[in-house]
Enzyme design. Sequence first.
Site, PDB file in Angstrom:
ATOM      1  N   ARG A 259       0.872  -1.182   0.000  1.00  0.00           N
ATOM      2  CA  ARG A 259       0.000   0.000   0.000  1.00  0.00           C
ATOM      3  C   ARG A 259       0.900   1.220   0.000  1.00  0.00           C
ATOM      4  NH1 ARG A 259      -5.330   0.078   1.001  1.00  0.00           N
ATOM      5  NH2 ARG A 259      -6.320   2.098   1.348  1.00  0.00           N
TER       6      ARG A 259
ATOM      7  N   ARG B  37       1.686   5.053  -0.414  1.00  0.00           N
ATOM      8  CA  ARG B  37       0.982   6.318  -0.213  1.00  0.00           C
ATOM      9  C   ARG B  37       1.972   7.468  -0.089  1.00  0.00           C
ATOM     10  NH1 ARG B  37      -2.548   3.757  -1.851  1.00  0.00           N
ATOM     11  NH2 ARG B  37      -4.699   3.528  -1.109  1.00  0.00           N
TER      12      ARG B  37
END
Length: 316
Positions: free
Chosen positions: A157, A159
């Site tokens: 993930r 980000r």
Amino acid sequence: MMPLKVCSLFAGIGGIDLAFKQSGFEVVWANEFDKDACKTYIHNFPDTLLSECDIRKVNAKDIPDFDILAAGFPCQSFSVCGNKKGFADERGNLFFEIMRIGGEKQPQIIFLENVANLTEHDNGKTFNRIHNELSERNYYIRYIIADACNYGIPQHRTRTYIVAFKDFDMCNKFQFPKEQPLEKHIFDIIDRSVKADDSFYLSENSLQYQKMKAAITDENQIYRFSDYGIQKSKDGISFTLKANMGTWHNRVPIVKDDFGIRTITPKECLALQGFPKSFDFPDIPMKSMYKQCGNTVVVPVVKDIIRELVRIANDN
């Protein structure tokens, strides 16, 4: 030292807020517009004042004073999986609501989270605009693009995290956390020996079951149906949990456990985002639970960044 006060915009279910609270901060006010997300937030943060109106209708003067403004602002308009319209999208324009409230309240620190593509969107023009908006309000900026699996969580993930400071010395002292070896994998978090509710298991008579059964060549990985067929994880690290899990149920990741082949549960999604077992959902539709899991943040990554904020705040 008195706990620093946090204002949370686009709070969702409170992933960023949870990281701040776990770090000893006080979240004094939050705003979220999605009704089911509000229910989850109130269920888990009963002591925080939650505004449930459209952020464009919020009067900044009505917000209690705070030290840190935190916002995981809507990402669909910047994401490679979204429409990529950026500030031409109404959701992308909501970034300027953060600037409006920040300009009025003048917090010492602004913490922002968004998709990895934010820095590259529109050939970098979008990120330059964000940088300029903060600079024009006399903030000094640090940012990092970080993948959760490089910070102890078995999920890819990636980000963008932006931390902006009023104080140049604080910005100069600030360092993002260093990457760390991954010691946990998917099934250190998902317990395959515990039977889930029957509703999560694929029917053995279904075409979906037959396709997935044939695709599961490594039971130590996680799988899901995608636009390109069946996707399989690598190295025991989950692929990114997406909000579309709440729109298309067949996009929820799938595992083979000791009892059959099933989708992972919303609570397991939260666990893959680093939420504690104590965090729970109220009585809301299952699709909302999955959507909220895909829209939130990886709590321990945010907490690692906050730990550095605590260090330099104590120095000052």
